[in-house]
Design a protein around this motif. Sequence first.
Motif, PDB file in Angstrom:
ATOM      1  N   ALA A 176       0.809  -1.221   0.000  1.00 55.23           N
ATOM      2  CA  ALA A 176       0.000   0.000   0.000  1.00 55.23           C
ATOM      3  C   ALA A 176       0.839   1.267   0.000  1.00 55.23           C
ATOM      4  O   ALA A 176       1.698   1.461   0.868  1.00 55.23           O
ATOM      5  CB  ALA A 176      -0.924   0.006   1.222  1.00 55.23           C
ATOM      6  N   ASP A 177       0.576   2.120  -0.984  1.00 52.25           N
ATOM      7  CA  ASP A 177       1.104   3.478  -0.957  1.00 52.25           C
ATOM      8  C   ASP A 177       0.353   4.249   0.135  1.00 52.25           C
ATOM      9  O   ASP A 177      -0.727   3.834   0.575  1.00 52.25           O
ATOM     10  CB  ASP A 177       0.889   4.130  -2.322  1.00 52.25           C
ATOM     11  N   ILE A 178       0.905   5.365   0.571  1.00 51.09           N
ATOM     12  CA  ILE A 178       0.265   6.136   1.640  1.00 51.09           C
ATOM     13  C   ILE A 178      -0.644   7.216   1.078  1.00 51.09           C
ATOM     14  O   ILE A 178      -1.792   7.341   1.474  1.00 51.09           O
ATOM     15  CB  ILE A 178       1.341   6.748   2.565  1.00 51.09           C
ATOM     16  N   HIS A 179      -0.161   8.015   0.122  1.00 47.50           N
ATOM     17  CA  HIS A 179      -0.964   9.103  -0.453  1.00 47.50           C
ATOM     18  C   HIS A 179      -1.459   8.669  -1.829  1.00 47.50           C
ATOM     19  O   HIS A 179      -0.657   8.419  -2.733  1.00 47.50           O
ATOM     20  CB  HIS A 179      -0.135  10.383  -0.550  1.00 47.50           C
ATOM     21  N   LEU A 180      -2.792   8.623  -1.997  1.00 43.30           N
ATOM     22  CA  LEU A 180      -3.390   8.062  -3.212  1.00 43.30           C
ATOM     23  C   LEU A 180      -3.924   9.138  -4.151  1.00 43.30           C
ATOM     24  O   LEU A 180      -3.964  10.324  -3.821  1.00 43.30           O
ATOM     25  CB  LEU A 180      -4.506   7.086  -2.819  1.00 43.30           C
ATOM     26  N   ALA A 181      -4.398   8.706  -5.330  1.00 43.18           N
ATOM     27  CA  ALA A 181      -4.709   9.610  -6.439  1.00 43.18           C
ATOM     28  C   ALA A 181      -5.745  10.668  -6.094  1.00 43.18           C
ATOM     29  O   ALA A 181      -5.609  11.822  -6.483  1.00 43.18           O
ATOM     30  CB  ALA A 181      -5.161   8.793  -7.645  1.00 43.18           C
ATOM     31  N   ASP A 182      -6.798  10.297  -5.388  1.00 44.65           N
ATOM     32  CA  ASP A 182      -7.880  11.240  -5.120  1.00 44.65           C
ATOM     33  C   ASP A 182      -7.694  11.978  -3.802  1.00 44.65           C
ATOM     34  O   ASP A 182      -8.621  12.585  -3.290  1.00 44.65           O
ATOM     35  CB  ASP A 182      -9.223  10.513  -5.122  1.00 44.65           C
ATOM     36  N   GLY A 183      -6.497  11.919  -3.246  1.00 45.14           N
ATOM     37  CA  GLY A 183      -6.245  12.562  -1.963  1.00 45.14           C
ATOM     38  C   GLY A 183      -6.565  11.680  -0.776  1.00 45.14           C
ATOM     39  O   GLY A 183      -6.386  12.097   0.370  1.00 45.14           O
ATOM     40  N   SER A 184      -7.062  10.474  -1.032  1.00 44.28           N
ATOM     41  CA  SER A 184      -7.366   9.557   0.066  1.00 44.28           C
ATOM     42  C   SER A 184      -6.073   8.919   0.577  1.00 44.28           C
ATOM     43  O   SER A 184      -5.002   9.093   0.002  1.00 44.28           O
ATOM     44  CB  SER A 184      -8.367   8.489  -0.378  1.00 44.28           C
ATOM     45  N   SER A 185      -6.212   8.150   1.650  1.00 45.20           N
ATOM     46  CA  SER A 185      -5.050   7.612   2.343  1.00 45.20           C
ATOM     47  C   SER A 185      -4.974   6.099   2.248  1.00 45.20           C
ATOM     48  O   SER A 185      -5.941   5.402   2.558  1.00 45.20           O
ATOM     49  CB  SER A 185      -5.093   8.030   3.822  1.00 45.20           C
ATOM     50  N   GLY A 186      -3.799   5.600   1.843  1.00 42.73           N
ATOM     51  CA  GLY A 186      -3.590   4.164   1.852  1.00 42.73           C
ATOM     52  C   GLY A 186      -3.582   3.604   3.258  1.00 42.73           C
ATOM     53  O   GLY A 186      -4.002   2.467   3.487  1.00 42.73           O
ATOM     54  N   LEU A 187      -3.116   4.409   4.225  1.00 48.82           N
ATOM     55  CA  LEU A 187      -3.146   3.979   5.625  1.00 48.82           C
ATOM     56  C   LEU A 187      -4.576   3.751   6.088  1.00 48.82           C
ATOM     57  O   LEU A 187      -4.886   2.748   6.742  1.00 48.82           O
ATOM     58  CB  LEU A 187      -2.466   5.032   6.506  1.00 48.82           C
ATOM     59  N   ASP A 188      -5.456   4.699   5.755  1.00 44.55           N
ATOM     60  CA  ASP A 188      -6.858   4.561   6.153  1.00 44.55           C
ATOM     61  C   ASP A 188      -7.512   3.374   5.454  1.00 44.55           C
ATOM     62  O   ASP A 188      -8.331   2.663   6.044  1.00 44.55           O
ATOM     63  CB  ASP A 188      -7.634   5.845   5.834  1.00 44.55           C
ATOM     64  N   ALA A 189      -7.173   3.161   4.186  1.00 48.35           N
ATOM     65  CA  ALA A 189      -7.728   2.016   3.454  1.00 48.35           C
ATOM     66  C   ALA A 189      -7.321   0.710   4.116  1.00 48.35           C
ATOM     67  O   ALA A 189      -8.138  -0.200   4.302  1.00 48.35           O
ATOM     68  CB  ALA A 189      -7.259   2.046   2.000  1.00 48.35           C
ATOM     69  N   VAL A 190      -6.044   0.610   4.488  1.00 44.39           N
ATOM     70  CA  VAL A 190      -5.564  -0.604   5.138  1.00 44.39           C
ATOM     71  C   VAL A 190      -6.246  -0.804   6.483  1.00 44.39           C
ATOM     72  O   VAL A 190      -6.645  -1.921   6.831  1.00 44.39           O
ATOM     73  CB  VAL A 190      -4.034  -0.550   5.307  1.00 44.39           C
ATOM     74  N   ASN A 191      -6.387   0.268   7.261  1.00 44.87           N
ATOM     75  CA  ASN A 191      -7.065   0.146   8.554  1.00 44.87           C
ATOM     76  C   ASN A 191      -8.487  -0.379   8.388  1.00 44.87           C
ATOM     77  O   ASN A 191      -8.964  -1.191   9.188  1.00 44.87           O
ATOM     78  CB  ASN A 191      -7.082   1.492   9.282  1.00 44.87           C
ATOM     79  N   GLU A 192      -9.185   0.077   7.329  1.00 47.81           N
ATOM     80  CA  GLU A 192     -10.552  -0.402   7.092  1.00 47.81           C
ATOM     81  C   GLU A 192     -10.539  -1.869   6.680  1.00 47.81           C
ATOM     82  O   GLU A 192     -11.384  -2.658   7.124  1.00 47.81           O
ATOM     83  CB  GLU A 192     -11.220   0.448   6.013  1.00 47.81           C
ATOM     84  N   ILE A 193      -9.581  -2.256   5.857  1.00 55.18           N
ATOM     85  CA  ILE A 193      -9.463  -3.662   5.462  1.00 55.18           C
ATOM     86  C   ILE A 193      -9.227  -4.537   6.686  1.00 55.18           C
ATOM     87  O   ILE A 193      -9.818  -5.618   6.838  1.00 55.18           O
ATOM     88  CB  ILE A 193      -8.316  -3.835   4.444  1.00 55.18           C
ATOM     89  N   LEU A 194      -8.373  -4.062   7.592  1.00 53.38           N
ATOM     90  CA  LEU A 194      -7.998  -4.855   8.761  1.00 53.38           C
ATOM     91  C   LEU A 194      -9.113  -4.960   9.804  1.00 53.38           C
ATOM     92  O   LEU A 194      -9.029  -5.771  10.724  1.00 53.38           O
ATOM     93  CB  LEU A 194      -6.741  -4.278   9.416  1.00 53.38           C
ATOM     94  N   LEU A 195     -10.157  -4.164   9.652  1.00 55.97           N
ATOM     95  CA  LEU A 195     -11.315  -4.322  10.529  1.00 55.97           C
ATOM     96  C   LEU A 195     -12.037  -5.629  10.236  1.00 55.97           C
ATOM     97  O   LEU A 195     -12.711  -6.180  11.104  1.00 55.97           O
ATOM     98  CB  LEU A 195     -12.286  -3.139  10.355  1.00 55.97           C
ATOM     99  N   GLY A 196     -11.889  -6.126   8.993  1.00 53.01           N
ATOM    100  CA  GLY A 196     -12.549  -7.372   8.616  1.00 53.01           C
ATOM    101  C   GLY A 196     -11.711  -8.600   8.882  1.00 53.01           C
ATOM    102  O   GLY A 196     -12.229  -9.644   9.280  1.00 53.01           O
ATOM    103  N   PHE A 197     -10.410  -8.504   8.679  1.00 51.43           N
ATOM    104  CA  PHE A 197      -9.511  -9.637   8.913  1.00 51.43           C
ATOM    105  C   PHE A 197      -8.084  -9.111   8.946  1.00 51.43           C
ATOM    106  O   PHE A 197      -7.800  -8.002   8.499  1.00 51.43           O
ATOM    107  CB  PHE A 197      -9.662 -10.705   7.820  1.00 51.43           C
ATOM    108  N   ASN A 198      -7.184  -9.914   9.496  1.00 50.42           N
ATOM    109  CA  ASN A 198      -5.784  -9.534   9.610  1.00 50.42           C
ATOM    110  C   ASN A 198      -4.955 -10.205   8.530  1.00 50.42           C
ATOM    111  O   ASN A 198      -5.232 -11.342   8.133  1.00 50.42           O
ATOM    112  CB  ASN A 198      -5.238  -9.911  10.988  1.00 50.42           C
ATOM    113  N   LEU A 199      -3.942  -9.501   8.048  1.00 51.87           N
ATOM    114  CA  LEU A 199      -3.046 -10.031   7.041  1.00 51.87           C
ATOM    115  C   LEU A 199      -1.780  -9.190   7.023  1.00 51.87           C
ATOM    116  O   LEU A 199      -1.769  -8.081   7.560  1.00 51.87           O
ATOM    117  CB  LEU A 199      -3.700 -10.046   5.659  1.00 51.87           C
ATOM    118  N   PRO A 200      -0.699  -9.683   6.428  1.00 53.32           N
ATOM    119  CA  PRO A 200       0.525  -8.884   6.349  1.00 53.32           C
ATOM    120  C   PRO A 200       0.336  -7.665   5.452  1.00 53.32           C
ATOM    121  O   PRO A 200      -0.344  -7.745   4.430  1.00 53.32           O
ATOM    122  CB  PRO A 200       1.555  -9.850   5.757  1.00 53.32           C
TER     123      PRO A 200
END
Length: 282
Positions: free
Chosen positions: A186-210
């Motif tokens: 995951a990159d940190i700063h994405l195309a539309d100004g959104s955050s890769g960190l936030d995307a990963v945090n949302e993904i990890l709410l469902g399950f854990n992975l490296p």
Amino acid sequence: MSLAETIAPQLPYLRRFARALTGSQEGGDAYVVAVLETLVADPQSFPDTQMKRVGLYKCFLKVWNSIRLNRDAMEPKSQADRSLEAITPRPRQAFLLASVEGFTTQQIAEILECSTDEVSRLIEEAGEQIAEQTATDVLIIEDEPLISMDLEALVKGLGHRVSGVARTHREAIAEVRKKRPGLVLADIHLADGSSGLDAVNEILLGFNLPVIFITAFPERLLTGERPEPTFLITKPFEPNTVRALVSQALFFGTDAHVPDASSGLASQQRGPRLATSSDARP
């Protein structure tokens, strides 16, 4: 210049190496603290080397080899235990020193106190053993097309499959809903100004992975002062760095975690939240 002033700029990168070597932030940072305590107690123990960075890593590995923090930090990770039966620490050290830290063969030989031929053998052995153990689906979150293409080629070259490529937070979540990945880059700063960190945090709410984060500013996420990502790639990255950290993340089965905000107990069980997008800014 004092010894403290000399090694201070290298500490974020020593933490990166230590975390990759142990497979955890806690274990890696504990080793860095142990090294610093050793140097404070006996500054003369710092190796007399022409390149101070080489001396620091040499000192680190002497501490690593002399105490049991590495074993204690990894227990009871069954995936790591299985992996460690197939690859010994010394080849892993040589592999990371070359691929992640960028040391030359001669410098690694000095750090490990062996011949350059032995370094080459160790690196080759580590690469072969790690590649044999891992194969999974990888989600790439990256808004730069050329970089995402490079990452896709590297991932496939390691024998993995690319489950999807996302340019934004929203696309990343959509890709995960289509197919659950076994690893995220995951990159940190994405195309539309959104955050890769936030995307990963949302993904990890469902399950854990490296998770491996990609950033041009690793020092902002490697301070040792808060729960932080274990694996980071610095932009612009070297292909071997990607190969090494992908292998290491899967080698240890090192899952990232976020807390369950609805339950304090669940938060303790699942572990700390990763840094947020606001944490990554100055």
